[in-house]
Enzyme design. Structure first.
Site, short mmCIF file in Angstrom:
data_model
loop_
_atom_site.label_atom_id
_atom_site.label_comp_id
_atom_site.label_asym_id
_atom_site.label_seq_id
_atom_site.Cartn_x
_atom_site.Cartn_y
_atom_site.Cartn_z
N THR A 324 0.84 -1.20 0.00
CA THR A 324 0.00 0.00 0.00
C THR A 324 0.87 1.25 0.00
O THR A 324 2.08 1.19 0.23
CB THR A 324 -0.90 0.07 1.24
OG1 THR A 324 -0.11 0.45 2.38
CG2 THR A 324 -1.60 -1.24 1.50
N ASP A 325 0.26 2.38 -0.22
CA ASP A 325 0.92 3.65 0.07
C ASP A 325 0.59 4.01 1.53
O ASP A 325 -0.11 3.29 2.23
CB ASP A 325 0.45 4.72 -0.92
CG ASP A 325 1.47 5.84 -1.08
OD1 ASP A 325 2.32 6.03 -0.19
OD2 ASP A 325 1.41 6.55 -2.10
#
Length: 785
Positions: A324-325
C-alpha cells in the site's frame, strides 16, 4: 547467478554467526528455517514454501505489516524521535516479538542520516528479527533521485528532468548509482520509479513522473528497473535493490489536478495511456509495486479486486509484492468512507489483493487481520499468497544470508565517479526553449545580473524528496554544492556577476510563500550589466502540500520579470520548477528561456556550462508546456481539440495553444533531416518493418540530437490521436557530420485500444513523421489482440 545464490544459502548459518545475528537464544524455529535454506537442492520457491509452513498465523500477518521508523525509536511520542537517533529496545522488541512485523520504512524525524547511522540502526533491527522470528526485516525508502535520506549521497535530476534527457541509458546509470548507494545505506528496497503519467500540468507530482507520453515513460521505466535491479534482475547482487514501481494505477489522472482527489477514467483511456508503462516495467522484472492512493470511478484502488487481482496479478501476471501507500488501508475508513471500520478496511484491501500494509504508525492492522482470518472473512490462502510474495523478495535479496552489510562494503558511495553521472544527467536534461538572436551562449567576459528567488538556493535545484520529504532541509546538507549564482560566479568570474534576488521564498513556511519583495533593488542592480539572468520557478513541495489554485507563475515573480525587461537589458529566463508554471504574460519580453526542471545538486554547474557554451544543450520537453490555464492538454490529443497550423504547433485560436510543444528543445547548432525511408509502404499488422532517416549537423559545434519518430493514424474506428511517439534515439554529431538513424518497428506498435477495450491494429492509411520529414504508408489488414 540466481542458481549460484541459492546454493550459496547453504552457508547462511555460518554467515549469521559472522554478522552477529545468531546466538544460543535463537528459537528452534529459526534453526529449522536456517536448516531449510541450507538445503541446496531446493529452489527459492521451494525454500519459501518450507519456511511458510513453519510460520504461525501471527508471524505471517506480521510479515504483511510495515511500520515507520519513528515507531521504534526513543522519543516523546510515536511521531517524534530524540536526537541523536537511537532505537528504543523495548519498542523494537514489542514490534517484532509481539507483532512479528516484517518491514520498516522511512527515516526518523523526516531527515537524512549518514550511511554509518543507517547501518547501525538497521543492523540492530535485523538482529532482533533474526533472533525472534528467523526472518529478516525488509527495509524500504523513497530513493527517487538518489538515496533521498542519506547524507552525502549522489543526487540526480528528478524524474521529469531525467525524461528530458531522452536518454534511457543515462537513466539506467543514474538508477544503478542510486541502487549502489541505497544498499550502502543498508537499505535493500527502493520505492521507485514512479510510472504514473504526468498528463495534468497542475498535479503536484508531475515532476516525479517521466512526463505525458506513455512510450517515453515506458522506456525510461525499463531503464530504471535495469539500473535498480540489474538487467537479469538478480537481487542477490549486493549493489542492487528491489525496485517498487508506483502508483498502480491512474494516479495523476485526477480531474481537479490536486493530489489524491478522485479520477473518472474510462477503461479505454486507462488502457491506452496509463497501463502500458506498468506492463513494461512488470515485463522488465520489477519485483514490487505500490498502489494508487486515489479513487477511480468512485472505487478506491486499494479496495479494488478488479484492479489489484484481476488486472494486476492475473492479466498482467505480476508475481511480486504489492504494498500500500502511506496509511491507505486506514484511509478506506477515515477518508474514502467505503469501510465502516478499520477492521472492515483491512478485510477489503487484503481480499482485493494487497500483500503488505504501510500502516505506518500503529499495530492495529495485525490483530484485525488475525481476527478476520479466524472468523473466515479473509481466506488463509490469501494470507499465504501474500507472505510467499514477501518472503521471496527477502530471499532473492539475500537478506536471510546477510541481513545488513558491513561498514566499508561500498567504497564508491558519493564518489567522483557517481557525481560525474549526476552532472551528465543534469547537463543533458536542461532544455533551451527560446534563444532570440542567438543571445546564448554568453561571452565569458559578460557582465551579468543574477536575480530571482531560485538563483541562490540548493533547495529549489533539488525539489522535494531531498534529505527530507518536502526538501526543506536541503540547505543543511547541500552546502558543498553550488547554487546557480555560485556556479555562474565560478564560470564567469565573481567580479562580472552581481546578485539581487528581487523576490525570496519564505523557507520556513509553505512552499509558495514569498518574502523580501524588493523589485526596485533588482532593477537598480541591472545598471551596467550586459545581460540579466532571471531565475524563477517554484520552491520545493510534493504530494498534497504542493496543491495549487493558479498555474500562472506567482504574481511577484511576474512583476519582477516585467520590471527587469523594461530596463532594456536582455533577460535570460531560467526556469527551475517541478511543473510548467505559466509564463505567457511576459514570455514575449524574454530574450531566452532555459528550463532546468529540478536538476539536482549539480544543476547549477551544468547550467553555467550551458550558458557559457562549454556544453551544448540537448534536452527536450517531456510534456507540452501550456500557454493558458484553460488550455491544458497533451500532444497526443484528439483532432477536435486543436486546429493544426503545422506539425506540432497550433493557431492562436486553437483550444491547445502550447507555449512550447512536447519534444521541443533548441541547440547551439542546427540539424537537417532528409531521406526518410520505410522498408515497405504496405505492411502486415504483425510484421516487422524499419524506418530510416538521415540527420546532419549543419552548424559549427558538436551537438546531441533526439531523433523522434511519430506515427499518425489518418482514419480509425476510434477517433485517432493527433500523433503518437513510437521510437526515439539520442545521437551525437560533430559539425558537418551525418548519420543514418534506423528504427525497427512492428505493426503492433501502431495498435490502439478499441471500443471493446482490446488492442487493435486497423487496416488503412498512416503517416510517419521525423523532424520536418514525413511519409505515408498503409497497413494491409486488421487484427485484434
Amino acid at each position: 547467478m540466481k542458481n549460484i545464490f541459492v546454493k550459496g544459502l547453504a552457508t547462511a548459518a555460518l554467515c549469521s554467526v559472522l554478522y552477529g545475528f545468531n546466538s544460543p537464544e535463537v528459537p528452534q524455529k529459526q534453526k529449522e528455517n536456517i536448516e531449510i535454506v541450507m538445503n541446496s537442492n531446493l529452489s527459492i520457491e521451494e525454500k519459501v514454501d518450507k519456511i511458510l509452513m513453519q510460520l504461525t498465523l501471527e508471524e505471517k500477518v506480521g510479515q504483511m505489516t510495515q511500520i515507520t521508523l519513528d515507531v521504534i525509536t526513543k522519543g516523546e511520542n510515536v511521531f517524534v524521535s530524540d536526537e541523536p537517533l537511537e532505537l528504543d529496545k523495548k519498542l523494537l522488541e514489542e514490534a517484532i516479538k509481539k507483532y512479528k512485523i516484517g518491514s520498516v520504512l522511512n527515516t526518523a524525524n523526516n531527515r537524512a542520516r549518514t550511511p554509518e547511522k543507517w547501518n547501525e540502526i538497521i543492523t540492530q533491527i535485523q538482529k532482533v528479527a533474526m533472533k525472534e522470528i528467523g526472518v529478516p526485516v525488509l527495509y524500504g525508502v523513497d530513493a527517487i533521485h538518489g538515496t533521498t535520506y542519506t547524507a552525502g549521497a549522489t543526487f540526480f535530476p528528478q524524474q521529469i528532468g531525467m525524461a528530458a534527457t531522452w536518454n534511457p541509458e543515462l537513466n539506467r546509470q543514474g538508477a544503478s548509482v542510486t541502487a549502489y548507494e541505497t544498499r550502502a545505506s543498508s537499505i535493500p528496497w527502493d520505492f521507485s520509479p514512479v510510472l504514473d503519467m504526468g498528463r495534468n500540468p497542475a498535479w503536484p507530482r508531475i515532476w516525479e513522473t517521466y512526463g505525458e507520453d506513455v512510450y517515453l515513460t515506458s522506456q525510461m521505466g525499463i531503464a530504471a528497473i535495469d539500473g535498480y535491479e540489474g538487467k537479469d534482475n538478480d537481487l542477490s547482487d549486493p549493489t542492487k535493490v528491489a525496485a517498487c514501481i508506483k502508483h498502480f494505477i491512474g494516479y495523476g489522472s485526477e480531474r481537479s489536478g490536486k493530489d489524491r482527489t478522485p479520477s473518472y477514467l474510462p477503461e479505454i483511456e486507462l488502457r491506452e495511456h496509463y497501463l502500458p508503462s506498468y506492463k513494461a516495467a512488470i515485463d522488465a522484472g520489477a519485483h514490487t509495486i505500490m498502489i494508487n492512493s486515489g479513487i477511480i470511478n468512485g472505487v478506491p484502488v486499494h479496495a479494488s479486486y478488479e484492479m489489484l487481482t484481476k488486472l494486476l496479478k492475473e492479466e498482467l501476471g505480476f508475481e511480486g509484492l504489492v504494498v500500500t501507500d502511506w496509511a491507505d488501508i486506514e484511509n478506506l475508513h477515515n477518508r474514502d468512507k467505503v469501510a465502516v471500520s478499520h477492521k472492515e478496511a483491512v478485510k477489503q484491501s487484503i481480499n482485493a489483493g494487497i500483500d503488505m500494509s504501510m500502516v505506518p504508525y500503529n499495530f492495529d492492522f495485525a490483530p484485525y487481520l488475525i481476527e478476520l482470518v479466524n472468523e473466515g472473512e479473509v481466506p488463509m490462502s490469501r494470507i499465504d499468497d501474500a507472505v510467499k510474495r514477501i518472503l521471496k523478495v527477502k530471499m532473492e535479496l539475500g537478506l536471510f544470508e546477510k541481513p545488513a552489510p558491513k561498514k566499508g562494503d561500498y567504497p564508491k558511495f558519493g564518489s567522483k565517479e557517481h557525481e560525474q553521472v549526476a552532472y551528465n544527467a543534469a547537463s543533458e536534461s536542461i532544455t533551451l526553449l527560446k534563444n532570440d538572436k542567438g543571445i546564448l551562449p554568453l561571452s565569458k567576459d559578460s557582465k551579468i545580473l543574477v536575480a530571482g528567488p531560485n538563483a541562490n538556493s540548493m533547495r529549489t535545484l533539488n525539489g522535494g524528496w531531498t534529505y527530507s520529504w518536502q526538501g526543506e532541509k536541503t540547505e543543511e546538507f547541500a552546502q558543498d554544492y553550488n547554487t546557480i549564482l555560485e556556479s555562474v560566479q565560478n564560470e564567469f568570474g565573481k567580479d562580472n556577476v552581481k546578485f539581487a534576488s528581487g523576490v525570496e521564498y519564505k523557507h520556513d513556511g509553505l512552499y509558495h510563500e514569498e518574502q523580501n519583495i524588493d523589485i526596485d533593488a533588482a532593477v537598480k542592480a541591472a545598471e551596467g550589466v550586459d545581460v540579466i539572468l532571471l531565475c524563477l520557478g517554484e520552491n520545493t513541495y510534493t504530494e498534497t502540500p504542493g496543491n495549487l489554485h493558479d498555474l500562472y507563475i506567482s504574481q511577484n515573480q511576474r512583476k519582477l520579470a516585467e520590471a527587469l525587461a523594461k530596463t532594456g537589458k536582455p533577460v535570460v529566463l531560467v526556469l527551475n520548477e517541478g511543473r510548467p508554471r505559466l509564463i505567457s504574460q511576459f514570455e514575449g519580453d524574454m530574450s531566452a528561456v532555459v528550463q532546468t526542471f529540478l536538476p539536482g545538486n549539480f544543476g547549477g554547474d551544468a547550467l553555467a556550462d550551458i550558458l557559457s557554451g562549454d556544453v551544448n544543450p540537448s534536452g527536450k520537453l517531456p510534456y507540452s508546456y501550456p500557454m493558458y490555464p484553460n488550455s491544458l492538454g497533451t500532444y497526443d490529443h484528439k483532432p477536435s481539440e486543436a486546429s493544426e497550423k503545422m506539425e506540432g504547433m497550433y493557431d492562436y485560436n486553437s483550444s491547445l495553444p502550447f507555449q512550447y510543444p512536447f519534444g521541443f528543445g533548441l541547440s547551439y547548432t542546427t540539424y537537417e533531416y532528409s531521406d526518410i525511408k520505410i522498408s515497405s509502404e504496405s505492411i502486415l499488422p504483425s510484421a516487422d518493418f524499419t524506418v530510416s532517416i538521415t540527420v546532419k549537423n549543419t552548424g559549427k559545434v558538436e551537438g546531441k540530437e533526439v531523433v523522434q519518430l511519430y506515427t499518425k493514424d489518418l482514419y480509425a474506428s476510434i477517433t485517432p490521436d493527433n500523433k503518437r511517439l513510437r521510437r526515439f534515439e539520442k545521437i551525437t554529431l560533430k559539425p558537418g557530420e551525418s548519420k543514418v538513424v534506423t528504427f525497427e518497428l512492428n505493426g503492433k506498435d501502431l495498435a490502439f485500444i478499441g471500443a471493446d477495450n482490446k488492442k487493435l491494429v486497423e487496416a488503412g492509411d498512416f503517416k510517419l513523421m521525423i523532424g520536418n520529414q514525413s511519409k505515408g504508408f498503409k497497413v494491409s489488414e486488421s487484427i485484434s489482440f
